[in-house]
Design a protein around this motif. Structure first.
Motif, mmCIF file in Angstrom:
data_model
loop_
_atom_site.group_PDB
_atom_site.id
_atom_site.type_symbol
_atom_site.label_atom_id
_atom_site.label_comp_id
_atom_site.label_asym_id
_atom_site.label_seq_id
_atom_site.Cartn_x
_atom_site.Cartn_y
_atom_site.Cartn_z
ATOM 1 N N ALA A 173 0.834 -1.200 0.000
ATOM 2 C CA ALA A 173 0.000 0.000 0.000
ATOM 3 C C ALA A 173 0.870 1.252 0.000
ATOM 4 O O ALA A 173 0.566 2.235 -0.693
ATOM 5 C CB ALA A 173 -0.918 -0.009 1.217
ATOM 6 N N PHE A 174 1.958 1.235 0.761
ATOM 7 C CA PHE A 174 2.891 2.372 0.815
ATOM 8 C C PHE A 174 3.502 2.626 -0.564
ATOM 9 O O PHE A 174 3.594 3.779 -1.011
ATOM 10 C CB PHE A 174 3.982 2.072 1.840
ATOM 11 N N VAL A 175 3.910 1.569 -1.233
ATOM 12 C CA VAL A 175 4.532 1.721 -2.557
ATOM 13 C C VAL A 175 3.548 2.331 -3.546
ATOM 14 O O VAL A 175 3.901 3.260 -4.290
ATOM 15 C CB VAL A 175 5.044 0.360 -3.062
ATOM 16 N N ARG A 176 2.319 1.846 -3.581
ATOM 17 C CA ARG A 176 1.331 2.391 -4.512
ATOM 18 C C ARG A 176 1.081 3.876 -4.228
ATOM 19 O O ARG A 176 0.849 4.658 -5.149
ATOM 20 C CB ARG A 176 0.025 1.599 -4.403
ATOM 21 N N GLU A 177 1.117 4.249 -2.951
ATOM 22 C CA GLU A 177 0.868 5.642 -2.586
ATOM 23 C C GLU A 177 2.019 6.548 -2.983
ATOM 24 O O GLU A 177 1.818 7.742 -3.224
ATOM 25 C CB GLU A 177 0.626 5.728 -1.080
ATOM 26 N N HIS A 202 4.912 8.074 -7.370
ATOM 27 C CA HIS A 202 5.406 9.293 -8.021
ATOM 28 C C HIS A 202 6.803 9.686 -7.539
ATOM 29 O O HIS A 202 7.503 10.448 -8.213
ATOM 30 C CB HIS A 202 4.456 10.462 -7.750
ATOM 31 N N ASP A 203 7.200 9.203 -6.392
ATOM 32 C CA ASP A 203 8.471 9.616 -5.793
ATOM 33 C C ASP A 203 9.628 8.910 -6.496
ATOM 34 O O ASP A 203 9.783 7.699 -6.400
ATOM 35 C CB ASP A 203 8.454 9.281 -4.299
ATOM 36 N N ARG A 204 10.461 9.673 -7.191
ATOM 37 C CA ARG A 204 11.565 9.061 -7.930
ATOM 38 C C ARG A 204 12.601 8.452 -6.986
ATOM 39 O O ARG A 204 13.453 7.661 -7.408
ATOM 40 C CB ARG A 204 12.234 10.081 -8.846
ATOM 41 N N HIS A 205 12.566 8.829 -5.715
ATOM 42 C CA HIS A 205 13.513 8.286 -4.743
ATOM 43 C C HIS A 205 12.978 7.032 -4.045
ATOM 44 O O HIS A 205 13.589 6.557 -3.085
ATOM 45 C CB HIS A 205 13.859 9.350 -3.696
ATOM 46 N N LEU A 206 11.868 6.511 -4.512
ATOM 47 C CA LEU A 206 11.307 5.290 -3.944
ATOM 48 C C LEU A 206 12.186 4.109 -4.348
ATOM 49 O O LEU A 206 12.240 3.732 -5.520
ATOM 50 C CB LEU A 206 9.876 5.086 -4.449
#
Length: 324
Positions: free
Chosen positions: A221-225, A228-232
């Motif tokens: 769930a955290f990843v889907r949220e 947009h973060d390129r640093h993910l």
């Protein structure tokens, strides 16, 4: 405006209304045995919003008993989780492992794969509901049993987040375009995953495997949220959940992709949806790529071709043939 299907028992004559409603629920949800003291002139209505893999609807109906038997499950099982917000009326769910009572602003969680009796009381009963395929939230039968029938309040916490999303969506479907369907589904699924993780992570007495699955659902769930973060990255995800990167990789060992590969797949799927979105036809491809974590256009094009066998530009031309 989102496509909306509306069904009313009054669309047929009084003598046929209950059978009509039984057949309708069998087609839109799963085959069930229904029982009601109002079967002679049953009054009910349902509005259905199709978001692709996910379905949302609101319903109003007279007191009713829903029954899913082992025989009906063997005959037809859509393999879905059903989450229903009780707006008015009361009720109870009965499974082999649990009995739970419901009141207004409780969330009712069910599974199409488990035999159950559901009693709805009130005149009328009003619900807002969501169905999510189990394939999007894979859980063992034991874990599903811990979730199904678990008492959940929609007045606060994770239940309130999901309830607010559902009630706002059904209150004004005209505020959304058909191209918003996959975006709305991509919001609903992580909310359900987060709620399931919250319920599974209920205490230290739970088996380690249950804790592991709850943590994995939270991470997904955290990843889907944060797509947009390129640093993910695996390291930032691990840090956000206070675990080591090596443990994060172990969590994904039984999944169909590594952490990094799964993130890349989700980002490519999101970019693919945007490329086919008429509302974004004037947004440059490199901007869409950057939005979904691909700052280098060449890297995006290469990954896209490897995943889909075509270039982003060709896909957009095929999806939007009348581009100006």
């Amino acid at each position: 405006m989102l496509d909306e299907m509306v069904f009313r028992s009054e669309d047929v004559c009084a003598a046929d209304r209950f059978d009509y409603w039984t057949e309708l629920l069998g087609r839109t949800h799963a085959p069930m045995e229904l029982c009601s003291d109002h079967a002679g002139d049953f009054r009910a209505s349902q509005r259905v919003l199709d978001l692709g893999a996910v379905t949302v609807w609101s319903a109003t109906f007279q007191p009713l008993v829903f029954r899913r038997t082992p025989k009906l499950i063997r005959q037809s099982d859509p393999e879905a989780y059903h989450l229903s917000l009780v707006v008015s009326g009361t009720g109870a769910g009965v499974w082999r492992h649990r009995e739970t009572e419901y009141k207004p602003y409780d969330l009712f969680i069910n599974s199409s794969s488990l035999p159950n009796d559901v009693y709805s009381i009130g005149d009328p009963v009003q619900t807002v509901a969501l169905e999510v395929p189990k394939a999007l939230l894979p859980l063992s039968r034991d874990m599903a049993g811990r979730i199904v029938g678990a008492p959940v309040s929609a007045r606060d916490g994770m239940g309130a987040l999901l309830a607010q999303f559902l009630t706002r969506l059904v209150a004004d479907p005209s505020a959304y375009r058909p191209s918003d369907r996959p975006r709305l589904a991509s919001i609903a699924t992580p909310l359900v995953a987060a709620l399931f993780a919250h319920l599974l992570d209920a205490g230290d007495r739970l088996p380690p495997e249950t804790h592991r699955r709850a943590l994995l659902l939270r991470i997904q769930a955290f990843v889907r949220e944060h797509l947009h973060d390129r640093h993910l990255t695996p390291s930032t995800i691990a840090a956000a959940h206070h675990i080591s990167t090596s443990y994060l990789h172990r969590l994904f060992q039984d999944e169909d992709a590594t952490v990094a590969a799964w993130i890349r797949r989700l980002r490519l799927e999101a970019a693919r949806r945007d490329l086919a979105d008429p509302a974004l036809r004037l947004v440059p491809i490199h901007a869409i790529a950057a939005r979904w974590g691909f700052p280098r256009a060449a890297d995006f094009s290469r990954a896209y071709r490897a995943a889909y066998g075509t270039t982003p530009r060709d896909h957009r031309h095929q999806a939007l043939p009348h581009r100006e």
